[in-house]
Design an enzyme around this catalytic site. Structure first.
Site, mmCIF file in Angstrom:
data_model
loop_
_atom_site.group_PDB
_atom_site.id
_atom_site.type_symbol
_atom_site.label_atom_id
_atom_site.label_comp_id
_atom_site.label_asym_id
_atom_site.label_seq_id
_atom_site.Cartn_x
_atom_site.Cartn_y
_atom_site.Cartn_z
ATOM 1 N N SER A 1 0.833 -1.220 0.000
ATOM 2 C CA SER A 1 0.000 0.000 0.000
ATOM 3 C C SER A 1 0.861 1.260 0.000
ATOM 4 O O SER A 1 0.605 2.199 -0.766
ATOM 5 C CB SER A 1 -0.960 -0.001 1.190
ATOM 6 O OG SER A 1 -0.269 -0.192 2.403
ATOM 7 N N HIS B 1 -1.914 -8.852 1.904
ATOM 8 C CA HIS B 1 -1.594 -7.597 2.593
ATOM 9 C C HIS B 1 -2.707 -7.289 3.611
ATOM 10 O O HIS B 1 -2.815 -7.980 4.623
ATOM 11 C CB HIS B 1 -1.401 -6.497 1.533
ATOM 12 C CG HIS B 1 -0.823 -5.227 2.044
ATOM 13 N ND1 HIS B 1 -0.160 -5.111 3.230
ATOM 14 C CD2 HIS B 1 -0.802 -3.969 1.497
ATOM 15 C CE1 HIS B 1 0.234 -3.866 3.401
ATOM 16 N NE2 HIS B 1 -0.154 -3.147 2.366
ATOM 17 N N HIS C 1 6.605 -13.027 9.924
ATOM 18 C CA HIS C 1 6.586 -11.732 9.234
ATOM 19 C C HIS C 1 7.731 -11.677 8.235
ATOM 20 O O HIS C 1 8.786 -12.276 8.468
ATOM 21 C CB HIS C 1 6.717 -10.570 10.233
ATOM 22 C CG HIS C 1 6.305 -9.255 9.656
ATOM 23 N ND1 HIS C 1 7.178 -8.432 9.005
ATOM 24 C CD2 HIS C 1 5.096 -8.634 9.619
ATOM 25 C CE1 HIS C 1 6.531 -7.352 8.596
ATOM 26 N NE2 HIS C 1 5.266 -7.446 8.950
ATOM 27 N N ARG D 1 2.887 -3.781 17.383
ATOM 28 C CA ARG D 1 1.467 -3.475 17.128
ATOM 29 C C ARG D 1 0.594 -4.586 17.727
ATOM 30 O O ARG D 1 -0.531 -4.349 18.164
ATOM 31 C CB ARG D 1 1.216 -3.340 15.614
ATOM 32 C CG ARG D 1 2.054 -2.241 14.970
ATOM 33 C CD ARG D 1 1.910 -2.245 13.468
ATOM 34 N NE ARG D 1 2.342 -3.506 12.872
ATOM 35 C CZ ARG D 1 2.219 -3.822 11.584
ATOM 36 N NH1 ARG D 1 1.677 -2.970 10.746
ATOM 37 N NH2 ARG D 1 2.655 -4.972 11.132
ATOM 38 N N ASP E 1 -1.787 -8.918 12.909
ATOM 39 C CA ASP E 1 -3.092 -9.468 12.552
ATOM 40 C C ASP E 1 -3.594 -10.531 13.518
ATOM 41 O O ASP E 1 -4.763 -10.905 13.477
ATOM 42 C CB ASP E 1 -3.031 -10.037 11.131
ATOM 43 C CG ASP E 1 -2.794 -8.944 10.109
ATOM 44 O OD1 ASP E 1 -3.341 -7.842 10.312
ATOM 45 O OD2 ASP E 1 -2.061 -9.170 9.146
HETATM 46 N N1 HAX Z 1 3.404 -21.138 10.464
HETATM 47 C C1 HAX Z 1 4.034 -22.164 9.870
HETATM 48 N N2 HAX Z 1 5.033 -22.030 8.981
HETATM 49 C C2 HAX Z 1 5.430 -20.771 8.727
HETATM 50 C C3 HAX Z 1 4.841 -19.653 9.347
HETATM 51 C C4 HAX Z 1 3.776 -19.884 10.233
HETATM 52 N N3 HAX Z 1 3.134 -18.871 10.812
HETATM 53 N N4 HAX Z 1 5.462 -18.539 8.876
HETATM 54 C C5 HAX Z 1 6.385 -18.948 8.001
HETATM 55 N N5 HAX Z 1 6.365 -20.299 7.897
HETATM 56 C C6 HAX Z 1 7.151 -21.115 7.003
HETATM 57 C C7 HAX Z 1 6.891 -20.654 5.567
HETATM 58 O O1 HAX Z 1 5.683 -21.232 5.062
HETATM 59 C C8 HAX Z 1 8.124 -21.105 4.860
HETATM 60 O O2 HAX Z 1 7.982 -22.488 4.594
HETATM 61 P P1 HAX Z 1 8.536 -23.128 3.213
HETATM 62 O O3 HAX Z 1 10.001 -22.940 3.274
HETATM 63 O O4 HAX Z 1 8.080 -24.551 3.303
HETATM 64 O O5 HAX Z 1 7.878 -22.364 2.093
HETATM 65 C C9 HAX Z 1 9.186 -20.915 5.917
HETATM 66 O O6 HAX Z 1 8.518 -20.872 7.176
HETATM 67 C C10 HAX Z 1 9.980 -19.629 5.750
HETATM 68 O O7 HAX Z 1 9.103 -18.504 5.682
HETATM 69 P P2 HAX Z 1 9.544 -17.099 6.245
HETATM 70 O O8 HAX Z 1 10.689 -16.606 5.425
HETATM 71 O O9 HAX Z 1 9.692 -17.145 7.703
HETATM 72 O O10 HAX Z 1 8.243 -16.201 5.969
HETATM 73 P P3 HAX Z 1 7.945 -15.265 4.716
HETATM 74 O O11 HAX Z 1 8.720 -14.007 4.873
HETATM 75 O O12 HAX Z 1 8.089 -15.994 3.447
HETATM 76 O O13 HAX Z 1 6.388 -14.972 4.919
HETATM 77 C C11 HAX Z 1 4.431 -14.563 6.240
HETATM 78 C C12 HAX Z 1 5.889 -14.157 5.955
HETATM 79 C C13 HAX Z 1 3.806 -13.551 7.199
HETATM 80 C C14 HAX Z 1 3.612 -14.536 4.913
HETATM 81 C C15 HAX Z 1 4.428 -15.980 6.853
HETATM 82 O O14 HAX Z 1 5.098 -15.941 8.093
HETATM 83 C C16 HAX Z 1 3.053 -16.566 7.024
HETATM 84 O O15 HAX Z 1 2.528 -17.191 6.100
HETATM 85 N N6 HAX Z 1 2.429 -16.385 8.222
HETATM 86 C C17 HAX Z 1 1.097 -16.836 8.477
HETATM 87 C C18 HAX Z 1 0.081 -15.927 7.794
HETATM 88 C C19 HAX Z 1 0.016 -14.557 8.442
HETATM 89 O O16 HAX Z 1 0.140 -14.400 9.647
HETATM 90 N N7 HAX Z 1 -0.175 -13.484 7.640
HETATM 91 C C20 HAX Z 1 -0.249 -12.140 8.188
HETATM 92 C C21 HAX Z 1 0.861 -11.252 7.643
HETATM 93 C C22 HAX Z 1 0.975 -9.962 8.438
HETATM 94 C C23 HAX Z 1 1.253 -8.811 7.538
HETATM 95 O O17 HAX Z 1 2.374 -8.609 7.095
HETATM 96 N N8 HAX Z 1 0.221 -8.033 7.231
HETATM 97 O O18 HAX Z 1 0.325 -6.960 6.377
#
Ligand code: HAX
Length: 436
Positions: free
Chosen positions: A240, A270, A319, A328, A374
């Site tokens: 955003s 997002h 994250h 937050r 979140d």
């Molecule tokens: N539970 C289980 N596994 C997780 C995890 C979680 N909460 N967070 C990351 N991982 C895993 C990933 O799936 C990834 O696995 P693979 O190697 O098998 O693909 C591995 O750990 C490495 O990921 P990462 O580098 O730590 O995380 P990213 O930077 O790629 O992604 C995310 C960040 C927030 C998208 C991720 O942690 C996630 O999917 N979390 C759960 C969903 C979530 O909470 N979303 C809200 C996001 C908040 C935000 O930024 N809002 O704007």
């Protein structure tokens, strides 16, 4: 006493030589390198943007103008009868970098009141949209429908000195920010409350009036203030913020830029994530026996392990940048501990918080085992009766407008140019990699 605009002028003029010097004398200094992985991987972490409004430290979380979230909440003047600061005072901080006095805040509150009348045609546009339109589509359409109001466009067309671009941009930003809460509340009442619109109360501050127009009693006014402040800015690289900056860099006015940033915020990767987290926690509660059965830590640990072992993620944890509990999250957790400590849904969130980080650490995949913003926000909205998931991103958008408008004003003040990175072809990347 100086108005916000006068104060801002002093700040912008004082800041310009720093940017000019860096550009003129140090233009060739290298800031970083770009790897193949970053290039193909969504430009992750490439240092390529400048902002002084907020900075996201991976270990510490966001700082607004150098202040942590607890400092921001503590230092800013509070709305009488509430515990949270004026959103108007927070906007002053984002714009000027200074904590405003009570008097400074009152001037901004008055400025917003003068500018807050939403043109009737905006409501007509919203009413003309199909009722099943997503509230974010309605929000974005309402904002862009006001583009004809832009003072920047009128002055630009009449011939405006580049040094003065920020001044009509400031006027546009103030007009738009003053109107956004009523537009957002209108969308809610129109879409979910049978069109029973509650008129704005001109005696209230931005957060108080928003809660009033939503039809939700105190302390929802404080919830609104807290939520808007927490979601305002997260430096410049998120979708955003970057979209708002990019669109405005073409000298598109703030109506175009904010409408576009809302479109980016509407994506499930997002701004939409908070509703997904809430739905998941509610699902957990249902599976574990409903609100009359609060699980033990052992039971919850087993549930979390089962979720991970079945190949699913734990929503609300992890994250892209942060490597600690999101401050937050902490601010909202503290609000819950004070206001809804026994609410079953919060109890579930609380137990998850106690068991999940250790499990994610042992699991060994997520780079950040800690909760993000979140994991908490949906629970608070639900508790106060705002149960329409689809609407949550609109709240995020109201808050995010504060940060992006502040950034755009400064972009213009410091003369940041049109954004234009360079792209390469896959053939070229293969050549660089030595494959071809
Ligand atoms: N539970 C289980 N596994 C997780 C995890 C979680 N909460 N967070 C990351 N991982 C895993 C990933 O799936 C990834 O696995 P693979 O190697 O098998 O693909 C591995 O750990 C490495 O990921 P990462 O580098 O730590 O995380 P990213 O930077 O790629 O992604 C995310 C960040 C927030 C998208 C991720 O942690 C996630 O999917 N979390 C759960 C969903 C979530 O909470 N979303 C809200 C996001 C908040 C935000 O930024 N809002 O704007």
């Amino acid at each position: 006493m100086a108005t916000l605009k006068e104060k801002l002028e002093e700040k912008i003029v004082g800041w310009r030589p720093r940017t000019t010097r860096l550009l003129k004398e140090y233009g060739n200094v290298k800031v970083g390198e770009v790897t193949m992985e970053q290039l193909i991987g969504g430009m992750r972490s490439i240092k390529s943007l400048v902002t002084d409004i907020s900075y996201l430290d991976p270990m510490e979380g966001i700082r607004f103008r150098g202040y942590t979230i607890p400092e921001t909440l503590e230092k800013l003047p509070k709305v009488p009868g509430g515990k949270m600061p004026y959103v108007e005072g927070f906007f002053y901080l984002l714009l000027t970098g200074e904590i405003p006095t009570e008097e400074d805040v009152k001037l901004v509150v008055e400025e917003f009141k003068k500018r807050k009348e939403v043109p009737q045609y905006v409501f007509d546009v919203l009413k003309a949209m199909p009722k099943d339109s997503h509230p974010m589509a309605m929000f974005s359409a309402a904002v862009v429908s006001m583009q004809r109001e832009s003072i920047f466009v009128k002055e630009y067309n009449a011939g405006l000195n580049k040094m003065d671009y920020w001044k009509p941009t400031f006027e546009d930003a103030m007009n738009l920010m003053a109107r956004i809460p009523e537009i957002a509340a209108f969308i809610y009442r129109w879409k979910y409350k049978g069109g029973n619109i509650i008129p704005s109360d001109p005696t209230l501050d931005l957060g108080g009036d928003f809660a009033h127009m939503m039809g939700i009693a105190s302390p929802y006014d404080d919830v609104a203030r807290l939520y808007f402040i927490l979601h305002s800015d997260h430096e410049s690289g998120n979708v955003s913020a970057h979209t708002g900056h990019l669109v405005a860099s073409a000298l598109s006015d703030v109506y175009y830029a904010i409408s576009a940033m809302l479109d980016g915020l509407a994506g499930p990767l997002h701004g939409l994530a908070n509703q997904e987290v809430l739905a998941w926690i509610q699902g957990v509660m249902e599976k574990m026996g409903g609100e009359n059965k609060i699980p033990t830590e052992e039971e919850m640990s087993k549930f979390v392990w089962d979720t991970l072992n079945s190949g699913q993620v734990i929503p609300g944890y992890g994250h892209a940048v942060l490597r600690k509990t999101d401050p937050r999250y902490t601010a909202q957790r503290e609000f819950c501990l004070e206001n809804l400590p026994d609410y079953p849904l919060f109890k579930y969130v609380d137990i998850l918080y106690r068991v999940t980080p250790d499990i994610l650490l042992k699991h060994g995949k997520a780079k950040n085992p800690w909760p993000n913003v979140d994991a908490q926000s949906g629970v608070i909205q639900w508790y106060y009766g705002l149960k329409e998931y689809d609407y949550y991103t609109v709240l995020f958008g109201v808050g995010r407008s504060l940060g992006i408008l502040a950034n755009i004003i400064w972009d213009r003040g410091l003369g940041y140019p049109l954004e234009r990175p360079k792209s390469l072809t896959t053939d070229m990347l293969e050549a660089i990699a030595g494959i071809k």
